[in-house]
Design a protein around this motif. Structure first.
Motif, PDB file in Angstrom:
ATOM      1  N   LEU A 199      39.424  93.736  10.707  1.00 34.27           N
ATOM      2  CA  LEU A 199      38.850  93.289  11.999  1.00 34.27           C
ATOM      3  C   LEU A 199      38.143  94.430  12.992  1.00 34.27           C
ATOM      4  O   LEU A 199      37.199  94.174  13.506  1.00 34.27           O
ATOM      5  CB  LEU A 199      40.164  92.721  12.754  1.00 34.27           C
ATOM      6  CG  LEU A 199      40.920  91.582  12.267  1.00 34.27           C
ATOM      7  CD1 LEU A 199      42.010  91.151  13.141  1.00 34.27           C
ATOM      8  CD2 LEU A 199      39.849  90.471  11.988  1.00 34.27           C
ATOM      9  N   ASP A 200      38.304  95.515  12.408  1.00 32.84           N
ATOM     10  CA  ASP A 200      37.794  96.962  13.026  1.00 32.84           C
ATOM     11  C   ASP A 200      36.194  96.970  12.465  1.00 32.84           C
ATOM     12  O   ASP A 200      35.565  97.276  13.422  1.00 32.84           O
ATOM     13  CB  ASP A 200      38.457  98.270  12.544  1.00 32.84           C
ATOM     14  CG  ASP A 200      38.502  98.326  11.111  1.00 32.84           C
ATOM     15  OD1 ASP A 200      38.468  97.267  10.271  1.00 32.84           O
ATOM     16  OD2 ASP A 200      38.889  99.550  10.450  1.00 32.84           O
ATOM     17  N   LEU A 201      36.099  96.697  11.299  1.00 39.35           N
ATOM     18  CA  LEU A 201      34.584  96.648  10.697  1.00 39.35           C
ATOM     19  C   LEU A 201      33.818  95.349  11.385  1.00 39.35           C
ATOM     20  O   LEU A 201      32.819  95.502  11.787  1.00 39.35           O
ATOM     21  CB  LEU A 201      34.624  96.401   9.273  1.00 39.35           C
ATOM     22  CG  LEU A 201      35.271  97.619   8.360  1.00 39.35           C
ATOM     23  CD1 LEU A 201      35.031  97.643   7.017  1.00 39.35           C
ATOM     24  CD2 LEU A 201      34.315  98.868   9.026  1.00 39.35           C
ATOM     25  N   LYS A 233      33.379  86.944   5.865  1.00 40.35           N
ATOM     26  CA  LYS A 233      34.398  87.827   4.722  1.00 40.35           C
ATOM     27  C   LYS A 233      35.027  88.902   5.346  1.00 40.35           C
ATOM     28  O   LYS A 233      36.397  88.845   4.971  1.00 40.35           O
ATOM     29  CB  LYS A 233      33.153  88.581   3.688  1.00 40.35           C
ATOM     30  CG  LYS A 233      33.798  89.121   2.505  1.00 40.35           C
ATOM     31  CD  LYS A 233      32.604  89.700   1.627  1.00 40.35           C
ATOM     32  CE  LYS A 233      33.494  90.319   0.294  1.00 40.35           C
ATOM     33  NZ  LYS A 233      34.239  89.367  -0.505  1.00 40.35           N
ATOM     34  N   LEU A 234      34.521  89.649   6.377  1.00 40.79           N
ATOM     35  CA  LEU A 234      35.380  90.440   6.905  1.00 40.79           C
ATOM     36  C   LEU A 234      36.578  90.130   7.724  1.00 40.79           C
ATOM     37  O   LEU A 234      37.750  90.501   7.585  1.00 40.79           O
ATOM     38  CB  LEU A 234      34.759  91.423   8.012  1.00 40.79           C
ATOM     39  CG  LEU A 234      33.470  92.358   7.413  1.00 40.79           C
ATOM     40  CD1 LEU A 234      32.452  92.842   8.632  1.00 40.79           C
ATOM     41  CD2 LEU A 234      34.114  93.414   6.764  1.00 40.79           C
ATOM     42  N   ILE A 293      30.384  95.252  13.605  1.00 38.92           N
ATOM     43  CA  ILE A 293      29.342  94.492  13.320  1.00 38.92           C
ATOM     44  C   ILE A 293      28.797  93.578  14.425  1.00 38.92           C
ATOM     45  O   ILE A 293      27.681  93.237  14.776  1.00 38.92           O
ATOM     46  CB  ILE A 293      29.675  93.637  12.193  1.00 38.92           C
ATOM     47  CG1 ILE A 293      29.716  94.486  11.004  1.00 38.92           C
ATOM     48  CG2 ILE A 293      28.504  92.526  11.885  1.00 38.92           C
ATOM     49  CD1 ILE A 293      28.451  95.276  10.378  1.00 38.92           C
ATOM     50  N   LYS A 294      29.858  92.802  15.104  1.00 36.48           N
ATOM     51  CA  LYS A 294      29.504  91.876  16.188  1.00 36.48           C
ATOM     52  C   LYS A 294      28.988  92.715  17.411  1.00 36.48           C
ATOM     53  O   LYS A 294      28.270  92.266  18.271  1.00 36.48           O
ATOM     54  CB  LYS A 294      30.824  91.293  16.812  1.00 36.48           C
ATOM     55  CG  LYS A 294      31.334  90.113  15.875  1.00 36.48           C
ATOM     56  CD  LYS A 294      32.503  89.503  16.415  1.00 36.48           C
ATOM     57  CE  LYS A 294      32.607  88.160  15.445  1.00 36.48           C
ATOM     58  NZ  LYS A 294      31.415  87.111  15.500  1.00 36.48           N
ATOM     59  N   GLU A 295      29.459  94.004  17.557  1.00 34.24           N
ATOM     60  CA  GLU A 295      28.697  94.832  18.742  1.00 34.24           C
ATOM     61  C   GLU A 295      27.392  95.141  18.205  1.00 34.24           C
ATOM     62  O   GLU A 295      26.127  95.070  19.263  1.00 34.24           O
ATOM     63  CB  GLU A 295      29.349  96.192  18.616  1.00 34.24           C
ATOM     64  CG  GLU A 295      30.572  96.171  19.261  1.00 34.24           C
ATOM     65  CD  GLU A 295      31.374  97.574  19.155  1.00 34.24           C
ATOM     66  OE1 GLU A 295      30.924  98.356  18.546  1.00 34.24           O
ATOM     67  OE2 GLU A 295      32.433  97.656  19.858  1.00 34.24           O
ATOM     68  N   ILE A 296      26.905  95.169  16.766  1.00 32.70           N
ATOM     69  CA  ILE A 296      25.323  95.274  16.877  1.00 32.70           C
ATOM     70  C   ILE A 296      24.577  94.052  17.188  1.00 32.70           C
ATOM     71  O   ILE A 296      23.458  93.656  17.772  1.00 32.70           O
ATOM     72  CB  ILE A 296      25.058  95.630  15.391  1.00 32.70           C
ATOM     73  CG1 ILE A 296      25.816  96.945  14.791  1.00 32.70           C
ATOM     74  CG2 ILE A 296      23.651  95.589  14.793  1.00 32.70           C
ATOM     75  CD1 ILE A 296      25.857  97.130  13.504  1.00 32.70           C
TER      76      ILE A 296
END
Length: 284
Positions: free
Chosen positions: A82-84, A75-76, A88-91
């Motif tokens: 893309l900043d959000l 969804k993002l 999320i991917k870093e988590i």
């Protein structure tokens, strides 16, 4: 040298009720991320990628937070946020995270024991999931361990009137800020406290601690106390304490949680500082 960490998060968080009736206290936000993420990030920052959570009933939100959420990420991406998506991917990539459930709440010592098979015969880090620091103290624990080759725990000097809340050490300073521990007392009265140096909830422990936990009788509060197990370990191995040189945020109650949000927000986000200043000035 230290490759694994154990994070007990099975407690009910009763001092934060009703917030924690359905929400794990470790998942409460401090500014823009949950408490436990700060803990995990400090571990990953020093190269510890294998992390075991000792969970309990109602802690699924922790597992969900560190799991991949494909629907959210899709969804993002589709909406161009893309900043959000990057956040999320870093988590998603914060190490190799495992979970085991503590069947009955029997104290911190019992919780740490659940990590025995995961840890094996290596030294490891144990961190409580509701305490964060203004700097990465895991680096200090590892530095002292490399020099002395034994277990190391983080200490903080507090006012004497607060010692009854913590485990307190009796020890002698071997170099500036580093203490050879002779004994530990769990939540003593002021009159019984051997010092005002308290155990903060960050440990670098010998694998022999598991053997000592098994030998530890039920102690204060009807629980297996990690301090009692470490006292048994002291009979065979040295344990050092390193006094922290930073702020510690014990988020066990509402006051501690609010304080952490304000101070960390002001420190890390300049815009938050200005907002808070203006907001407080307008309060009657």
């Amino acid at each position: 040298m230290v490759k694994k960490a154990v994070i007990p998060v099975a407690g009910f968080g009763t001092r934060l009720l009703p917030i924690t009736k359905a929400q794990p206290k470790e998942m409460l936000p401090v500014v823009n991320k949950p408490i436990v993420q700060y803990v995990v990030e400090d571990l990953v920052d020093v190269g510890i990628k294998d992390i075991l959570f000792i969970t309990g009933k109602g802690k699924q939100a922790i597992e969900n937070h560190f799991d991949v959420n494909y629907e959210l990420e899709c969804k993002l991406e589709k909406s161009g946020k893309l900043d959000l998506l990057k956040i999320i991917k870093e988590i998603d990539n914060l190490g190799n995270i495992f979970y085991v459930r503590q069947k009955e709440q029997k104290g911190l010592g019992d919780a740490v024991l659940y990590g025995e098979e995961f840890v094996g015969d290596e030294y490891f880090i144990a961190m409580v999931g509701d305490t964060i620091y203004s700097k990465n103290i895991v680096k200090d624990l590892i530095k002292v361990h490399k020099k002395y080759g034994c277990s190391v725990i983080a200490l903080e000097r507090v006012p004497m009137e607060d010692v009854h809340k913590y485990g307190v050490i009796d020890g002698e300073e071997v170099e500036e800020g580093i203490y050879k521990i002779n004994n530990m007392v769990e939540k003593p009265n002021i009159e019984e406290a051997p010092s005002n140096l308290i155990i903060t909830g960050a440990y670098l422990l010998s694998p022999k601690i598991f053997e000592k936990i098994k030998e530890t009788p039920v102690g204060r509060g009807g629980e297996v106390q990690i301090t009692d197990a470490m006292n048994l370990l002291l009979k065979e191995e040295d344990i050092l304490g390193v006094e922290i040189s930073c702020k510690r945020y014990d988020i066990g109650d509402v006051f501690g949680w609010l304080k952490a949000n304000v101070e960390i927000g002001v420190e890390k986000f300049p815009e938050f500082r200005e907002f808070l200043k203006n907001f407080v000035e307008k309060l009657e």
